[in-house]
Design an enzyme around this catalytic site. Sequence first.
Site, PDB file in Angstrom:
ATOM      1  N   SER A  42       0.177  -0.880   0.210  1.00 52.39           N
ATOM      2  CA  SER A  42       0.187   0.362   0.084  1.00 52.39           C
ATOM      3  C   SER A  42       0.959   1.314   0.216  1.00 52.39           C
ATOM      4  CB  SER A  42      -1.103   0.442   0.427  1.00 52.39           C
ATOM      5  OG  SER A  42      -0.311  -0.481   2.321  1.00 52.39           O
ATOM      6  N   ASP A 320      -3.186   7.508   8.953  1.00 47.41           N
ATOM      7  CA  ASP A 320      -4.472   6.363   9.623  1.00 47.41           C
ATOM      8  C   ASP A 320      -3.051   5.025  10.679  1.00 47.41           C
ATOM      9  OD1 ASP A 320      -3.628   4.298   8.153  1.00 47.41           O
ATOM     10  OD2 ASP A 320      -4.970   4.169   6.258  1.00 47.41           O
ATOM     11  N   HIS A 323       0.047   4.206   7.507  1.00 43.83           N
ATOM     12  CA  HIS A 323       0.796   4.845   6.251  1.00 43.83           C
ATOM     13  C   HIS A 323       0.569   6.353   6.273  1.00 43.83           C
ATOM     14  CE1 HIS A 323      -2.004   1.634   4.513  1.00 43.83           C
ATOM     15  NE2 HIS A 323      -1.188   1.332   4.331  1.00 43.83           N
TER      16      HIS A 323
END
EC number: 3.1.1.-
Length: 345
Positions: A42, A320, A323
């Site tokens: 991600s 978050d 990340h």
Amino acid sequence: MNFSLLSTMLMALSSVCLFFVGYAQQFSGSVAVSALFAFGDSILDTGNNNNLNTLSKCNFFPYGRNFIGGKATGRFGNGRVFSDMIAEGLNVKKLLPAYRDPNLSKNDLPTGVCFASGGSGLDERTARSQGVIWVPDQVKDFKEYIMKLNGVVRDKRKVNAIISNAVYLISAGNNDLAITYPTLMAQYTVSTYTDLLVTWTDNLLKSLYAMGARKFAVLGTLPLGCLPGARHTGGNFGNICLVPINQVAAIFNQKLSAKLNNLHTILPGAKFVYVDMYNPLLNLINNPRASGFIDVADGCCCMPTSPVPCPDASQYVFWDFAHPSEKSYMTIAPKIIEGIKKNLA
């Protein structure tokens, strides 16, 4: 090591991804980067999970609220992600499109795409548990991409030039260590599991090399013990970084860097650069005000401590619980881009 709750918290929103390339453009006045290709998790994913049957996706508000038009594109952050910034920094393009985006334009193919899948990893168990695209399967997508590129360019020599002059950006290992390893601690020591991850990285790089790739930028893991998801594990009074988890990440990063140094002598014509994500982010965490940050322990969004997103994500090192924020990426990217230019020239 208290991995278990961190593992649970990262299940829905974790990350991994590979690399990039530039199409007939100069960087630093000396090297033509044809395209950028990104693989892994991600940190690099720009939307490949959107149509997967997985919880590891973020094509919904408040993700993307600081992106162009305030649109949630499937990027794991409040705005652009690291692969976008590398693509722009190498003068390839401003945004790196997701290969699995159904609206992907054939005009985007010559300058590179992203194959990374949030929640993925080098260990097949990591990807399968998340329902996302395992890194070796991302390589299969790359093979399919080359076939499509041949159809667009219609010149084998030009296709070969694009592939060989591209930069391959890879981010893998974060989810393997944060999600999968805690379930395997009875089976593997830290040493044996990190050795496995390095072996799988070696296999990945050699697979891409066999397909024509020559310029590799490989990211180390983040300081996993300092992620908000780790800080907010049960019993962690004071929300401090979890040193044992950081130590595991550091062990992997050291082994990965050594492997990349060794590959220079094994694969003729290939160039490798180790991209240190651990120390630049740790520096932001330890010296936040120097870069204009206020909060290093919490995510701006999507945590029990922040059920309502914060008003200004630029004050947070993390968007978050797993990340970095767009500003964090923007802060650490320039030196990394210069290092890539210097070492892949």
